[in-house]
Design an enzyme around this catalytic site. Structure first.
Site, PDB file in Angstrom:
ATOM      1  CD  GLU A 167      -3.092  -0.787   2.236  1.00 58.76           C
ATOM      2  OE1 GLU A 167      -3.213   0.358   2.707  1.00 58.76           O
ATOM      3  OE2 GLU A 167      -3.861  -1.715   2.505  1.00 58.76           O
ATOM      4  CG  HIS A 185      -5.130   4.320   1.935  1.00 52.85           C
ATOM      5  ND1 HIS A 185      -6.151   5.116   2.405  1.00 52.85           N
ATOM      6  CD2 HIS A 185      -5.611   3.051   1.992  1.00 52.85           C
ATOM      7  CE1 HIS A 185      -7.195   4.374   2.740  1.00 52.85           C
ATOM      8  NE2 HIS A 185      -6.895   3.106   2.494  1.00 52.85           N
ATOM      9  CG  HIS A 187      -7.857  -0.305  -0.546  1.00 54.23           C
ATOM     10  ND1 HIS A 187      -9.203  -0.252  -0.254  1.00 54.23           N
ATOM     11  CD2 HIS A 187      -7.222   0.165   0.557  1.00 54.23           C
ATOM     12  CE1 HIS A 187      -9.369   0.251   0.970  1.00 54.23           C
ATOM     13  NE2 HIS A 187      -8.187   0.522   1.476  1.00 54.23           N
ATOM     14  CG  ASP A 220      -9.374   2.218   5.061  1.00 51.61           C
ATOM     15  OD1 ASP A 220      -8.181   2.216   5.405  1.00 51.61           O
ATOM     16  OD2 ASP A 220      -9.761   1.831   3.938  1.00 51.61           O
TER      17      ASP A 220
END
Lengths: 483, 154
Positions: free
Chosen positions: B35, B91, B93, B104
């Site tokens: 990530e 971010h 995935h 999250d």
């Protein structure tokens, strides 16, 4: 009195868009509690329903995280400032969403073998597949390496690397359970491979029969996910630490001596490294190795299994790793203690301005020189053959044994007198009038120190028995047991 | 103070320049299978700058990201030194949809925009943006506009 509290961007709307607020209190906890009662919106973001600070809420007193001070009980003094600083975290959710295809599948036989793992929610199929995909390197196939390799192999770590270049000796068997009596004289890696393959034929064992050095460490480590340090000397310990930090690999560290062991996890992005704890090695000779000082046979069993546990936790991604914590185990008192370790911003290796950016000469760094200083002055020492001649012609001399009493119980040279090295300075009087002193220990190191000490005290003819009682047994009297 | 920093506003939107989107996509591709993460700086609902930050998670970067408090402070300081605001974070995935996870949600801060990029087999795909509900119960999806900067600034 009132203290300034810095509010991060996401919480500012809850405090009327201010970036700082002044709040009364005498401890950090009181200030935070007054803050949230004054601005009630903040409470749910800072605290869990149970009333604990949320894990991603960091509170700093000046520049220090209060986790490393007295937490919320930390008291305040005039001029202190408090900052609420977010960690921003997240990621992919629960395992119900498809796992990336990169993880290897388990065969039916593997499912059966690992079933006690698979039925635990913390491991499960995902965790076991992570273990199968993992590549772990164990430096040393000795005391610590034995339990580490055996448990990781049994647990199903897919690829297990081993580095060693030694040969199995009888004196290893008291603790190095990878090896058996029939392995004495064999390469440790061959012996380890046989043992581990018998334990679990599903995994791959990679053996590296080399002495780990600055020249090969980075190449050796780079294809592995986690390194386990099972070494017994300072040069290699610093080498493993430095190589792990330079490559960004976790280092599950362990060390053992007599009844005491240590363990920690170094080399994690936010955690300290071995150099944060010990920037410099101890002076050479100050801390004896297991060969010199001895070690309780089961001790590596305890420490090695802690290292293996940490490796498995890191691979699966569960629990709290032993990062920033230094575990000390005392087998005699049967106590575990834990020291907090912080990443040192001035660390030469992992600090903010590192000066060590490549591997160095670790023998030199640790003051270990490949010296043979005793050979040049033949006057300083005597060989076992010459000693035997003196015995045979009944020459008059005084043979001083500077080992420990428990060592002299194992074997002794006939006619010797025991005064342990540590007691020697206070017992010089017992040697009064002895002009022809010959001093021995196990291998000749301690007795060389004793000879230096004796010569300074006026026994100018004192001589060291080269090679100690081990050489005596090898060359003169093989009937005595070696240790 | 723009509308999306007002917690009472009914609908939240975020305006991304195509170059900003490309920065996020590149970071996601580079970090794959791990990530990636970073900060979004700008004004109100407009993102003008992407700040890539290290993923310092201890829990396996294939499924987790963590921006350290030090990096958070640096991002906030950089924003204010340039007269900007910290608008949010992004971010990736890897091999998962661009939907916020339970993880999250559990770690979310209010007000900030959470941009998520899905990266499948190394290729960046769907991009979404989210904002924590006031009661922390869930995320609201933000309206995402990808267009030239300067057109809709207030």
């Amino acid at each position: 009195m009132a203290y300034t509290v810095f509010i991060p961007t996401p919480l500012r709307p809850s405090v009327q868009n201010q970036s700082t607020v002044d709040i009364d209190g005498s401890t950090v906890g009181e200030v935070l509690s007054n803050l949230t009662s004054q601005y009630s919106e903040l409470k749910k973001h800072l605290y869990t329903e149970e009333g604990h600070l949320r894990s991603f809420v960091n509170v700093y007193l000046n520049d220090d995280d209060i986790r490393y001070l007295d937490k919320e009980q930390t008291s305040l003094k005039p001029g202190d400032t408090i900052s609420i600083v977010p960690s921003v975290a997240g990621g992919i959710g629960t395992a119900s969403v498809a796992e990336p295809d990169t993880m290897p599948a388990l065969s039916n036989q593997e499912v059966q073998r690992y079933s006690r793992h698979l039925i635990m929610p913390e491991v499960g199929m995902d965790g076991q597949r992570k273990l199968k995909a993992a590549r772990v390197l164990c430096v040393g196939a000795g005391g610590l390496g034995s339990p580490v390799a055996m448990y990781l192999a049994a647990a199903g770590v897919g690829t297990l690397g081993l580095v060693d270049f030694d040969v199995v000796d009888y004196s290893n068997l008291q603790r190095q359970i990878l090896h058996g009596t029939s392995d004495v004289g064999r390469s440790k890696l061959q012996s380890a491979r046989d043992r581990l393959e018998a334990l679990n034929s599903e995994i791959t064992i990679e053996t590296h029969e080399v002495a780990l050095s600055s020249a090969n460490a980075l190449d050796l480590f780079k294809s592995y996910d986690i390194i386990l340090d099972g070494t017994d000397n300072f040069p290699t310990r610093y080498l493993v630490n430095d190589a792990c930090v330079l490559l960004g690999k976790p280092n599950a560290y362990g060390s053992i001596f007599r009844f005491e062991g240590q363990a920690s996890v170094f080399g994690m992005p936010n955690g300290p490294c071995y150099r944060c704890l010990y920037p410099e090695p101890p002076p050479p000779g100050l801390i004896p190795s297991c060969a010199e000082g001895g070690v309780l046979g089961v001790l590596p069993g305890i420490i090695g299994t802690i290292q293996a546990t940490e490796a498995i936790k890191l691979i699966i991604g569960v629990g709290e790793p032993l990062v920033g914590r230094f575990l000390i185990y005392d087998a005699l008192r049967m106590k575990f203690r834990e020291l907090k370790l912080r990443k040192d911003p001035n660390c030469k290796l992992c600090g903010t301005n590192p000066s060590i950016t490549q591997l160095i000469d670790y023998q030199q760094f640790c003051g270990v020189t490949q010296e043979e200083p005793l050979t040049e002055t033949s006057d300083f020492e005597i060989t076992v053959e010459d000693l035997k001649k003196k015995v045979d012609i009944s020459e008059d001399f005084f043979l001083l044994d500077v080992r420990e009493p428990q060592e002299s119980q194992i074997c002794a040279i006939f006619g010797s007198t025991l005064i342990p090295l540590g007691e020697l300075p206070n017992r010089l009087g017992e040697l009064e009038g002895q002009s022809n002193l010959i001093v021995h220990c196990r291998s000749g190191v301690r007795s060389a120190k004793a000879v230096t000490l004796l010569r300074e005290a006026g026994f100018i003819n004192a001589k060291n028995l080269k090679g100690g009682i081990l050489a005596w047994i090898d060359q003169i009297d093989p009937s005595l047991p070696k240790y | 103070m723009g509308s999306n920093l007002n917690p009472k506003a009914a609908k939240f939107s975020l305006l991304l320049d195509p170059l900003i989107v490309e920065d996020i996509r590149c970071h996601g591709r580079e970090a794959y299978p791990h990530e990636c993460c970073g900060a979004l700086l700008g004004h109100s609902e407009l993102v003008t700058k992407v700040l890539a930050l290290p993923n310092t998670t201890d829990e396996g970067p294939r499924r987790r990201f963590l921006i350290s408090p030090t990096d958070y402070q640096a991002a906030e300081a950089q924003a204010s030194s340039q007269g900007e605001q910290l608008v949010g974070f992004y971010h990736s995935h890897p091999d998962h949809p661009a939907r916020p996870s339970e993880h999250d949600l559990a770690h979310a801060w209010p007000v900030l925009a959470y941009v998520i990029i899905s990266v499948r087999k190394g290729e960046p795909g769907e991009l979404t943006s989210w904002r924590l509900k006031e009661d922390r119960s869930a995320f609201d999806e933000m309206e995402l506009t990808i267009g030239e900067a300067g057109q809709e600034t207030s």
